[in-house]
Design an enzyme around this catalytic site. Structure first.
Site, PDB file in Angstrom:
ATOM      1  N   SER A 177      -0.777   2.223  -4.756  1.00 49.27           N
ATOM      2  CA  SER A 177      -0.806   3.612  -4.304  1.00 49.27           C
ATOM      3  C   SER A 177       0.478   3.918  -3.553  1.00 49.27           C
ATOM      4  CB  SER A 177      -2.015   3.831  -3.383  1.00 49.27           C
ATOM      5  OG  SER A 177      -1.905   5.044  -2.680  1.00 49.27           O
ATOM      6  N   TYR A 189      -6.792   1.925   3.972  1.00 48.53           N
ATOM      7  CA  TYR A 189      -6.429   1.827   2.555  1.00 48.53           C
ATOM      8  C   TYR A 189      -4.941   1.510   2.403  1.00 48.53           C
ATOM      9  CZ  TYR A 189      -6.105   3.138  -2.386  1.00 48.53           C
ATOM     10  OH  TYR A 189      -5.893   3.139  -3.737  1.00 48.53           O
TER      11      TYR A 189
END
Length: 253
Positions: A151, A164
């Site tokens: 990501s 995250y």
């Protein structure tokens, strides 16, 4: 059912392991790899969702998948998975690690330790144990490829994405280190950034966003099949779906 004979498919006789295979990008990867001729070993937590995936793969190819209901946060199961793949297939040609947990969208100082530990287990520790279990199987392949979903939050921190983002940054470091250690082997690793897609995780993170404006996860399937076959010169390549969609070729770094 596909009319193309299996022996004509580009990934005929390949074994592909896909985590997070029951929905989102993992499901898109499993379907695309199966359509390209690979036998898919599909890992996800929910038996019913895996069976639904198997129905789709059978309808598409006439062949079954191997279904593995497993919570990858219970990391010991990944060792057993590697042993089972060795006993049945003797090798692994393609690894797609798509399973991940978003975790709480909250300030770092407010993260509950139990939530932090769960994210570390699912996003980071499972990646380590998967690499550890899969490496001997990948070494036995003629052209092994390991694809890890990442990501932009790994490189570009943003408020409330601490859990995250931290785990994805650690995963990138771990994968790059592992691939560098294997530079003299045939194993090549890919860090694939899908960007914003119409997934459940994205909806959880951005509840006010219109999902109709986002790409369907199925759109990334052809890229994953391409990466499974690509001649990757570097131990690790970074690929962004947005760049591939624009240029039509993976962008490496």
């Amino acid at each position: 059912m596909s009319e193309r004979p299996l022996h004509d498919a580009p990934l005929h006789d390949h074994v592909a392991l896909v985590t997070g295979a029951s929905r989102g990008i993992g499901k898109a990867a499993a379907l695309a790899l199966a359509a390209a001729g690979a036998h898919v070993v599909a890992v996800a937590r929910t038996q019913g969702a895996l069976e639904a995936l198997d129905d789709e793969i059978r309808a598409l190819t006439g062949q079954p998948a191997t279904l593995v209901p497993m919570d990858i946060g219970e990391v010991d199961g990944l060792d057993q998975l590697g042993l089972a793949i060795h006993q049945r297939f003797g090798r692994l040609d393609v690894l797609v690690h798509a399973a991940a947990l978003l975790g709480p969208m909250t300030p770092v100082a407010h993260i509950e330790p139990s939530h932090w530990d769960r994210n570390i287990a699912v996003n980071l520790s499972a990646t380590f144990r998967l690499i550890r279990s899969a490496e001997p199987l990948l070494r036995a392949s003629a052209r092994p490829r390991a694809i890890f979903l990442t990501s932009s939050r790994a490189q570009h921190p943003r408020a409330f994405w601490g859990t995250y983002g931290a785990t994805k940054a650690a995963v990138e470091n771990l994968v790059r280190t592992w691939a560098d250690e294997l530079e003299q082997t045939k194993i090549r690793a890919v860090l694939l950034d899908p960007g914003a897609m119409r997934t459940r995780m994205r909806a959880e993170a951005m509840p006010g966003e219109d999902p109709a404006k986002l790409p369907d996860p199925a759109e990334i399937g052809p890229l994953i099949v391409e990466l499974a076959q690509a001649d990757l010169g570097l131990p690790t390549v970074n690929v962004a779906f947005a760049d591939w969609k624009t240029a039509g070729t993976p962008a490496s770094a």
